[in-house]
Design an enzyme around this catalytic site. Structure first.
Site, short mmCIF file in Angstrom:
data_model
loop_
_atom_site.label_atom_id
_atom_site.label_comp_id
_atom_site.label_asym_id
_atom_site.label_seq_id
_atom_site.Cartn_x
_atom_site.Cartn_y
_atom_site.Cartn_z
N ARG A 116 -7.14 11.42 -5.39
CA ARG A 116 -8.41 10.72 -5.19
C ARG A 116 -9.57 11.71 -5.16
O ARG A 116 -10.63 11.44 -5.72
CB ARG A 116 -8.38 9.91 -3.90
CG ARG A 116 -9.71 9.22 -3.61
CD ARG A 116 -9.64 8.20 -2.53
NE ARG A 116 -10.97 7.69 -2.18
CZ ARG A 116 -11.21 6.66 -1.40
NH1 ARG A 116 -10.19 5.99 -0.87
NH2 ARG A 116 -12.44 6.27 -1.13
N ASP A 142 -7.01 -2.68 -6.90
CA ASP A 142 -7.65 -3.27 -5.74
C ASP A 142 -7.74 -4.77 -5.92
O ASP A 142 -7.80 -5.27 -7.06
CB ASP A 142 -9.06 -2.69 -5.54
CG ASP A 142 -9.65 -3.07 -4.19
OD1 ASP A 142 -9.28 -2.42 -3.19
OD2 ASP A 142 -10.45 -4.03 -4.12
N TYR A 180 -14.92 -12.22 0.48
CA TYR A 180 -15.68 -11.00 0.24
C TYR A 180 -16.94 -11.27 -0.58
O TYR A 180 -17.99 -10.67 -0.33
CB TYR A 180 -14.81 -9.98 -0.49
CG TYR A 180 -13.76 -9.33 0.37
CD1 TYR A 180 -14.09 -8.30 1.26
CD2 TYR A 180 -12.43 -9.74 0.30
CE1 TYR A 180 -13.12 -7.71 2.05
CE2 TYR A 180 -11.45 -9.14 1.09
CZ TYR A 180 -11.81 -8.13 1.97
OH TYR A 180 -10.84 -7.55 2.75
N ARG A 225 -3.47 6.36 1.35
CA ARG A 225 -4.03 7.50 2.08
C ARG A 225 -3.06 8.21 3.00
O ARG A 225 -3.33 9.33 3.44
CB ARG A 225 -5.25 7.04 2.88
CG ARG A 225 -6.46 6.72 2.01
CD ARG A 225 -7.63 6.28 2.87
NE ARG A 225 -7.40 4.96 3.45
CZ ARG A 225 -8.14 4.42 4.41
NH1 ARG A 225 -9.15 5.10 4.92
NH2 ARG A 225 -7.88 3.21 4.87
N ARG A 229 0.83 -1.21 0.00
CA ARG A 229 0.00 0.00 0.00
C ARG A 229 0.86 1.26 0.00
O ARG A 229 0.50 2.28 0.61
CB ARG A 229 -0.97 0.03 1.19
CG ARG A 229 -2.02 -1.06 1.18
CD ARG A 229 -3.12 -0.75 2.19
NE ARG A 229 -3.95 -1.93 2.43
CZ ARG A 229 -4.26 -2.40 3.63
NH1 ARG A 229 -3.82 -1.79 4.72
NH2 ARG A 229 -5.02 -3.46 3.76
#
Length: 356
Positions: free
Chosen positions: A41, A78, A155, A32, A28
């Protein structure tokens, strides 16, 4: 895509060849914690809009390389792109993580699924890969990735994120044949997806088995490891991907490192719950290792970060086949300057180790 690599440390380490200093990248690393990522973003409007725009995905992929002396780029994307391409309706609710509009719960749900067409349903990923390779111009290798069959199934069955994915695990016990049908489709999809990424320019590949550690040992072998091995075998027989090094990372599954090393992968990612010396002994020199600093260390002082980096490097020792990384993804609240401390210390201290 034909530009020669100026920095091939990552690929040499994955082949367990000598390097001048331990290569380092961070799971990652585009995310963020970086203010420039948050700005891009916001410009895109949403996470999915960002991921599905090849130019913007390239922009955020390259952002950490502008700040740090990283030894690899990893495509911004992703792990849930495959189920989204299967028509499950992926969205990301603010502060709640991924959600699927159409979870997979019944045999009819599973039988409706097919392997996505990589150059139509997932063309945006391949286009982004091609753009990034062009813009990198040989600066560092580019890593492509996928979620593992088991993690994707978690998921898809649950319909959203979860701490224990009890609904997905229940399918394994109540209808194992259905679970295997789903996992077989996903294994074929993951292999096709990674092969397409290799054709589009990926120079290394990684599978994130994020939820493998939720399974008991026998269940891990049946529902996770079995399908990781299927993917590796498929890629080894695919001329587009067979020479691309593959990293398997199964979080929480340190007890299975020896078994995972037998799949034919090039390297194993290791989380922070095992010393690298023990991990190296477990795999018996069969594969390279990637890891394994606890991401929480990056919230400590620079002095502590440097000490813990040295501890990880000392644990692996002066042996070939180590890629430094975190034991899982970097968290959003980390100070970007702390990441620089980590990267600089990896390079500086590993040079000292090699000179000893």
């Amino acid at each position: 895509m034909s530009a020669p690599l100026k920095n091939d440390r990552l690929l040499r380490a994955l082949r367990r060849e000598p390097v001048d200093t331990t290569p380092v990248w961070v799971m990652r690393q585009a995310g963020r914690y970086l203010p420039e990522y948050r700005a891009t973003r916001a410009k895109a409007g949403s996470f999915m809009a960002l991921a599905q725009n090849p130019e913007l995905a390239c922009e955020v992929t390259l952002q950490p390389l502008e700040r740090y002396e990283l030894d690899a780029a990893i495509l911004f994307s992703d792990i849930l792109t495959i189920p989204d391409a299967m028509g499950l309706g992926l969205s990301f609710a603010q502060g709640e993580g991924p959600q699927f509009a159409h979870p997979v719960r019944t045999r009819a749900d599973v039988e409706r699924l097919g392997v996505p067409d990589m150059e139509s349903e997932l063309r945006y990923v391949m286009d982004a890969m091609r753009v990034v390779r062009r813009e990198l111009a040989g600066r560092v290798p580019l890593i492509g990735f996928s979620g593992s069959p088991w993690t994707l199934a978690c998921y898809m069955v649950e319909g959203q994120g979860s701490r224990d994915f009890a609904t997905a695990k229940a399918m394994c016990w109540s209808d194992p044949a259905l679970a295997h049908t789903l996992l077989e489709t996903l294994a074929r999809s993951v292999a096709a997806y990674l092969s397409a990424q290799a054709a589009a320019g990926a120079q290394a590949l990684m599978i994130f088995d994020t939820w493998g550690g939720l399974l008991a040992p026998s269940a891990f072998r049946e529902f996770s490891l079995r399908y990781l091995a299927h993917v590796v075998t498929a890629l080894k027989s695919d001329m587009r991907a067979r020479d691309i090094p593959l990293i398997l990372f199964s979080k929480g599954a340190s007890a299975h490192l020896y078994e995972m090393a037998q799949t034919g992968c090039a390297a194993l990612g290791v989380d922070w719950t095992i010393d690298l010396a023990d991990a190296r002994n477990a795999v018996k020199g069969k594969v390279a290792l990637q890891g394994n600093l606890d991401p929480a260390v990056l919230r400590a002082s620079p002095e502590v970060i440097r000490r813990e980096v040295r501890r990880v490097l000392d644990s692996y020792g002066n042996h070939p086949g180590h890629v430094f990384n975190l034991g899982h993804g970097i968290t959003p609240e980390v100070d970007p300057e702390h990441v620089k401390v980590l990267i600089d210390e990896v390079h500086a201290y590993s040079r000292v180790l090699r000179a000893a």
